[in-house]
Design an enzyme around this catalytic site. Structure first.
Site, short mmCIF file in Angstrom:
data_model
loop_
_atom_site.label_atom_id
_atom_site.label_comp_id
_atom_site.label_asym_id
_atom_site.label_seq_id
_atom_site.Cartn_x
_atom_site.Cartn_y
_atom_site.Cartn_z
N HIS A 199 46.99 40.14 44.83
CA HIS A 199 47.07 39.78 46.25
C HIS A 199 48.52 39.56 46.63
O HIS A 199 49.41 39.59 45.78
CB HIS A 199 46.23 38.53 46.56
CG HIS A 199 46.86 37.24 46.13
ND1 HIS A 199 46.88 36.13 46.93
CD2 HIS A 199 47.51 36.88 45.00
CE1 HIS A 199 47.49 35.14 46.31
NE2 HIS A 199 47.87 35.57 45.13
N HIS B 181 39.26 42.29 39.42
CA HIS B 181 40.04 43.53 39.39
C HIS B 181 40.09 44.20 40.75
O HIS B 181 39.94 45.41 40.88
CB HIS B 181 39.53 44.48 38.31
CG HIS B 181 39.90 44.02 36.94
ND1 HIS B 181 39.17 43.06 36.26
CD2 HIS B 181 40.93 44.34 36.13
CE1 HIS B 181 39.74 42.83 35.09
NE2 HIS B 181 40.81 43.60 34.98
N HIS C 291 51.26 40.68 43.63
CA HIS C 291 51.24 40.14 42.26
C HIS C 291 49.80 39.82 41.89
O HIS C 291 48.90 39.92 42.73
CB HIS C 291 52.12 38.89 42.15
CG HIS C 291 51.64 37.75 42.99
ND1 HIS C 291 51.77 37.71 44.36
CD2 HIS C 291 50.98 36.61 42.64
CE1 HIS C 291 51.24 36.59 44.82
NE2 HIS C 291 50.75 35.90 43.81
N GLU D 62 44.33 28.97 40.51
CA GLU D 62 45.15 30.17 40.65
C GLU D 62 46.05 30.33 39.42
O GLU D 62 46.37 31.45 39.02
CB GLU D 62 46.00 30.07 41.92
CG GLU D 62 46.67 31.38 42.27
CD GLU D 62 47.32 31.34 43.64
OE1 GLU D 62 46.64 31.68 44.62
OE2 GLU D 62 48.50 30.96 43.71
N HIS E 297 46.85 37.38 39.37
CA HIS E 297 46.52 36.14 38.67
C HIS E 297 45.27 36.36 37.84
O HIS E 297 44.43 37.19 38.17
CB HIS E 297 46.20 35.01 39.66
CG HIS E 297 47.31 34.61 40.56
ND1 HIS E 297 48.36 33.82 40.15
CD2 HIS E 297 47.52 34.89 41.86
CE1 HIS E 297 49.17 33.62 41.18
NE2 HIS E 297 48.69 34.27 42.23
N CYS F 45 55.44 34.80 46.38
CA CYS F 45 54.05 35.25 46.56
C CYS F 45 53.88 36.18 47.75
O CYS F 45 52.78 36.69 47.99
CB CYS F 45 53.11 34.06 46.69
SG CYS F 45 52.96 33.14 45.14
#
Length: 156
Positions: free
Chosen positions: A41, A94, A54, A140, A56, A50
């Site tokens: 995201h 994913h 990137h 996160e 997580h 952010c």
């Protein structure tokens, strides 16, 4: 202290324990299950790293409360997993969250409320009467999470 031993006889339903004994109590109980998913995201209107695309490895903890049924279960952990897989994870794991979630900034604060709403809807849809979402905790990172709680979602 009890000694360890191999059981002599496996307990049998309707012989050694009666069906009306399966439910030990009628009190509300919290049942919780944890899942992980990987997603990408980026954030809009954000001046920090952010803002770039990137990913997580998220961890989510789902808490549901309810009253045990005649077997002593609020919700079977298998049913819990099925709801997660069929109703929620398909939008997250994913995936590029900015594309698969409703129009929103894909912050943990927004996502945790969306997960709460999806789980509440699925419990109702699947007929888990009396079951309610108590909390969702979305990590996160291993040390950073957002949380939605029932009292905040219903009273505000």
């Amino acid at each position: 202290m009890l000694d360890f031993r191999i059981v002599d006889k496996l307990q049998k339903l309707d012989e050694d324990i009666q069906r009306d004994q399966l439910r030990y109590h009628s009190k509300r109980v919290l049942v919780s299950k944890e899942f992980t998913f990987d997603a990408a995201h980026h954030l809009h209107a954000y001046d920090g790293k952010c803002k770039n695309l990137h990913g997580h490895t998220y961890k989510v903890v789902l808490g549901v409360s309810g009253y045990p049924d005649d077997r002593g279960l609020v919700i079977d952990f298998g049913d819990f997993k099925e709801i997660w897989k069929e109703k929620i994870e398909i939008y997250l794991d994913h995936r590029y969250l900015n594309e698969t979630l409703p129009p929103m900034n894909t912050t943990a604060e927004n996502m945790v409320v969306w997960i709460y709403e999806k789980l509440a809807e699925a419990l109702q849809e699947k007929g888990f009467d009396g079951a309610r979402v108590e909390f969702i905790r979305l990590y996160e990172t291993p040390t950073s999470y957002a949380e939605a709680r029932r009292e905040w979602m219903e009273d505000e």
